[in-house]
Design a protein around this motif. Structure first.
Motif, PDB file in Angstrom:
ATOM      1  N   VAL A  23       9.952  -6.338   5.111  1.00 14.14           N
ATOM      2  CA  VAL A  23      10.158  -4.991   3.812  1.00 14.14           C
ATOM      3  C   VAL A  23      11.361  -5.361   3.689  1.00 14.14           C
ATOM      4  N   LEU A  24      11.353  -5.462   2.287  1.00 15.46           N
ATOM      5  CA  LEU A  24      12.042  -4.967   2.035  1.00 15.46           C
ATOM      6  C   LEU A  24      12.860  -3.719   0.365  1.00 15.46           C
ATOM      7  N   GLY A  25      13.028  -2.725   1.140  1.00 18.43           N
ATOM      8  CA  GLY A  25      13.444  -1.053   0.608  1.00 18.43           C
ATOM      9  C   GLY A  25      12.563  -0.396   1.815  1.00 18.43           C
ATOM     10  N   ALA A  26      13.204   0.797   1.373  1.00 13.48           N
ATOM     11  CA  ALA A  26      12.567   1.911   2.558  1.00 13.48           C
ATOM     12  C   ALA A  26      11.656   3.276   1.290  1.00 13.48           C
ATOM     13  N   GLY A  27      12.013   2.665  -0.076  1.00 13.37           N
ATOM     14  CA  GLY A  27      11.809   3.648  -1.081  1.00 13.37           C
ATOM     15  C   GLY A  27      10.001   4.169  -0.339  1.00 13.37           C
ATOM     16  N   TYR A  28       9.232   5.197  -1.393  1.00 16.01           N
ATOM     17  CA  TYR A  28       7.947   5.308  -1.195  1.00 16.01           C
ATOM     18  C   TYR A  28       7.466   4.122  -1.200  1.00 16.01           C
ATOM     19  N   ALA A  29       7.453   3.053  -1.977  1.00 15.28           N
ATOM     20  CA  ALA A  29       6.642   1.938  -1.843  1.00 15.28           C
ATOM     21  C   ALA A  29       6.509   1.294  -0.434  1.00 15.28           C
ATOM     22  N   THR A 297       2.748   6.060  -8.662  1.00 15.30           N
ATOM     23  CA  THR A 297       2.368   4.333  -8.701  1.00 15.30           C
ATOM     24  C   THR A 297       2.893   3.817  -7.328  1.00 15.30           C
ATOM     25  N   ALA A 298       3.693   4.140  -7.004  1.00 15.80           N
ATOM     26  CA  ALA A 298       4.218   3.492  -5.949  1.00 15.80           C
ATOM     27  C   ALA A 298       4.180   3.393  -4.697  1.00 15.80           C
ATOM     28  N   LEU A 299       3.138   4.980  -4.670  1.00 11.22           N
ATOM     29  CA  LEU A 299       3.059   5.054  -3.158  1.00 11.22           C
ATOM     30  C   LEU A 299       1.687   4.331  -2.526  1.00 11.22           C
ATOM     31  N   PRO A 300       0.779   4.918  -3.651  1.00  7.72           N
ATOM     32  CA  PRO A 300      -0.790   4.266  -3.367  1.00  7.72           C
ATOM     33  C   PRO A 300      -0.652   2.166  -3.438  1.00  7.72           C
ATOM     34  N   GLN A 301       0.313   2.096  -4.249  1.00 10.18           N
ATOM     35  CA  GLN A 301       1.113   0.826  -4.367  1.00 10.18           C
ATOM     36  C   GLN A 301       0.830   0.658  -2.460  1.00 10.18           C
ATOM     37  N   GLY A 302       2.198   1.085  -2.031  1.00 10.60           N
ATOM     38  CA  GLY A 302       2.328   0.653  -0.871  1.00 10.60           C
ATOM     39  C   GLY A 302       1.434   0.767   0.198  1.00 10.60           C
ATOM     40  N   GLN A 303       0.884   2.017  -0.080  1.00  5.48           N
ATOM     41  CA  GLN A 303      -0.864   2.334   1.038  1.00  5.48           C
ATOM     42  C   GLN A 303      -1.320   1.139   1.346  1.00  5.48           C
ATOM     43  N   TYR A 304      -1.811   1.117  -0.245  1.00  2.00           N
ATOM     44  CA  TYR A 304      -2.791   0.026  -0.149  1.00  2.00           C
ATOM     45  C   TYR A 304      -2.594  -1.735  -0.057  1.00  2.00           C
ATOM     46  N   LEU A 305      -1.281  -2.012   0.026  1.00  2.00           N
ATOM     47  CA  LEU A 305      -0.727  -3.538   0.985  1.00  2.00           C
ATOM     48  C   LEU A 305      -0.869  -2.976   1.822  1.00  2.00           C
ATOM     49  N   GLY A 306      -0.372  -2.069   2.956  1.00  2.00           N
ATOM     50  CA  GLY A 306      -0.383  -2.083   4.011  1.00  2.00           C
ATOM     51  C   GLY A 306      -1.589  -1.823   4.579  1.00  2.00           C
ATOM     52  N   LYS A 307      -2.451  -1.392   3.813  1.00  2.00           N
ATOM     53  CA  LYS A 307      -3.882  -1.892   5.071  1.00  2.00           C
ATOM     54  C   LYS A 307      -4.476  -3.287   4.863  1.00  2.00           C
ATOM     55  N   LEU A 308      -3.624  -4.319   3.368  1.00  2.00           N
ATOM     56  CA  LEU A 308      -3.964  -5.249   2.943  1.00  2.00           C
ATOM     57  C   LEU A 308      -3.647  -6.516   4.170  1.00  2.00           C
ATOM     58  N   LEU A 309      -2.362  -5.768   4.712  1.00  2.00           N
ATOM     59  CA  LEU A 309      -1.561  -6.998   5.521  1.00  2.00           C
ATOM     60  C   LEU A 309      -2.167  -6.094   6.481  1.00  2.00           C
ATOM     61  N   ASP A 310      -2.890  -4.997   7.045  1.00  2.00           N
ATOM     62  CA  ASP A 310      -3.546  -5.115   8.699  1.00  2.00           C
ATOM     63  C   ASP A 310      -4.609  -5.612   8.908  1.00  2.00           C
ATOM     64  N   GLY A 311      -5.274  -5.802   7.904  1.00  2.00           N
ATOM     65  CA  GLY A 311      -6.529  -6.541   8.123  1.00  2.00           C
ATOM     66  C   GLY A 311      -7.709  -5.335   7.377  1.00  2.00           C
ATOM     67  N   ARG A 312      -7.189  -4.904   6.798  1.00  8.23           N
ATOM     68  CA  ARG A 312      -8.016  -2.937   7.051  1.00  8.23           C
ATOM     69  C   ARG A 312      -8.839  -3.384   5.330  1.00  8.23           C
ATOM     70  N   THR A 313      -8.230  -3.942   4.470  1.00  8.78           N
ATOM     71  CA  THR A 313      -9.176  -4.361   2.946  1.00  8.78           C
ATOM     72  C   THR A 313      -8.425  -5.111   2.885  1.00  8.78           C
ATOM     73  N   ALA A 314      -9.511  -6.370   1.863  1.00 12.24           N
ATOM     74  CA  ALA A 314      -9.324  -7.488   1.186  1.00 12.24           C
ATOM     75  C   ALA A 314      -9.813  -6.996  -0.039  1.00 12.24           C
ATOM     76  N   LYS A 315     -10.220  -6.275  -0.763  1.00 16.81           N
ATOM     77  CA  LYS A 315     -10.552  -5.520  -2.306  1.00 16.81           C
ATOM     78  C   LYS A 315      -9.412  -5.236  -2.738  1.00 16.81           C
ATOM     79  N   PRO A 316      -9.482  -5.730  -3.907  1.00 18.54           N
ATOM     80  CA  PRO A 316      -8.129  -5.925  -5.055  1.00 18.54           C
ATOM     81  C   PRO A 316      -7.171  -4.980  -5.415  1.00 18.54           C
ATOM     82  N   PHE A 317      -6.486  -4.553  -5.774  1.00 18.18           N
ATOM     83  CA  PHE A 317      -5.694  -3.337  -5.768  1.00 18.18           C
ATOM     84  C   PHE A 317      -6.462  -2.062  -7.461  1.00 18.18           C
ATOM     85  N   THR A 318      -6.741  -1.178  -7.015  1.00 14.54           N
ATOM     86  CA  THR A 318      -7.988  -0.222  -8.429  1.00 14.54           C
ATOM     87  C   THR A 318      -6.357   0.836  -8.030  1.00 14.54           C
ATOM     88  N   TYR A 319      -5.677   1.305  -9.288  1.00  9.66           N
ATOM     89  CA  TYR A 319      -5.823   2.542  -9.387  1.00  9.66           C
ATOM     90  C   TYR A 319      -5.929   3.102 -11.117  1.00  9.66           C
TER      91      TYR A 319
END
Length: 370
Positions: A23-29, A297-319
């Protein structure tokens, strides 16, 4: 060669069949994505900072109200995260490697690009040399605090950052003459009621408003604008933000602003092994549109991607958007309710109610990252 401040249970980049996630960058996302993915998978988080920058509170730092935010290692506690204190300087997309400023390189199976945005100077002569951007908020505070005598401060930019900076500094330094200079209308995207309140607060704090004045040059003595010269002893620059150029330089597909184009799983449309989130990504959501830059918008994207990479979701991102908010000094604020596509609703909270609502949202951001 690794300088790790993380306290997770695994400081490697993955062994055997484990996926190597960088992961490159330690901001909100980036930080929220790393924490989500790092629940069960090893993650290398690359960022030079020791502590969270908490960008949405930089105006407080400029006014002397800032404080040290949590260490990234503290926020990473309990996750399989290695914090590599370095800066990414080049991406080898074909070889799946990241070159760091210490000369080392990191291989990856999945790359999360979350380098965010930076102050845009728009090639205005003298701006980078004579103005303080938000990234130098602590330096701006010292300049104002240590001045031999009060003078005139010009804040360039009529967006959220400029409004918050001008009102916070006017309240913190009442002997300074504060001006806000905007190419368009200050807070022009808000509803009429919200714009009226912003002007009322600025009038109360003694902030002079210069609208429809595009800055053509910044000098040590002030600004040259399309509406005429504006004297200033100190200039703060909050005109706009631009994405970090590394994505475009590496060959990721980007839009005309340099934001990486992604699909509904936040993967680069040209390199699907690279996920791009936060200000660096041009994320388009059906029914909502292309998301604007910002913590909201950055924080929800990061939360979603964390779940996707951890296998806890496979659904598309919505906002869907809910509200926009502003700090207007220490005693006032504004919360504007919006439709899901970010267009204005009539409801606006101002004064103490607006201030408390904004404070609760910002506190909630930090709580989420913890």
């Amino acid at each position: 060669m690794s300088n790790s401040t993380g306290t997770g249970t695994d400081t490697g980049t993955g062994t055997g069949t484990e996926q190597r996630i960088v992961v490159l960058g330690a901001g909100y996302a980036g930080l929220s994505a790393a924490k989500g993915a790092g629940r069960h998978r090893p993650v290398t988080l690359v960022a030079p900072e020791a502590r969270l920058l908490h960008r949405v509170r930089q105006h407080e730092t400029a006014a002397g109200h800032g404080r040290d935010w949590p260490a990234i290692g503290e926020l990473a506690r309990g996750r399989r995260i290695e914090h590599r204190r370095a800066r990414a300087v080049e991406l080898d997309l074909a070889g799946r490697k990241v070159l760091l400023d210490d000369g080392a390189s990191l291989g990856y199976d999945t790359l999360v690009y979350a380098l965010g945005s930076r102050t845009a100077w728009h090639d205005v002569p003298g701006a980078a040399e004579h103005a303080y951007p938000a990234e130098r908020a602590a330096e701006l505070h010292r300049r104002l605090h240590e001045a031999d005598r009060p003078g005139t401060l010009a804040v360039v930019g009529g967006g959220a950052t400029g409004i918050e900076l001008a009102t916070e500094l006017a309240e913190a330094h009442p002997r300074w003459r504060v001006r806000i200079v905007a190419a368009g209308q200050v807070g022009g995207w808000f509803s009429a009621r919200a714009r009226t309140h912003i002007r009322q607060v600025m009038d109360r704090l003694g902030v002079t408003v210069h609208e429809h004045a595009t800055v053509a040059e910044v000098t040590p003595a002030g600004l040259r604008t399309t509406a005429g010269p504006i004297d200033a002893d100190v200039t703060a620059w909050a005109a706009s933000m631009e994405p970090h150029p590394l994505a475009a330089e590496a060959g990721l597909a980007v839009d005309d602003r340099g934001r990486a184009l992604v699909d509904d799983l936040l993967r680069s449309v040209s390199h699907p092994d690279v996920h791009v989130i936060g200000d660096a990504a041009a994320v388009t959501v059906p029914g909502t549109g292309t998301l604007r830059m910002g913590c909201a918008t950055a924080l929800p994207q990061g939360q979603y991607l964390g779940k996707l990479l951890d296998g806890r979701t496979a659904k598309p991102f919505t906002y869907r958007y809910v509200a926009q908010c502003l700090s207007l000094g220490r005693r006032d604020g504004l919360l504007q309710l919006v439709h899901g596509d970010d267009s204005m609703r009539p409801t606006v909270l101002t004064g103490t109610a607006g201030r408390l609502a904004k404070a609760a949202i910002v506190t909630g951001v930090l709580s989420t990252l913890k």
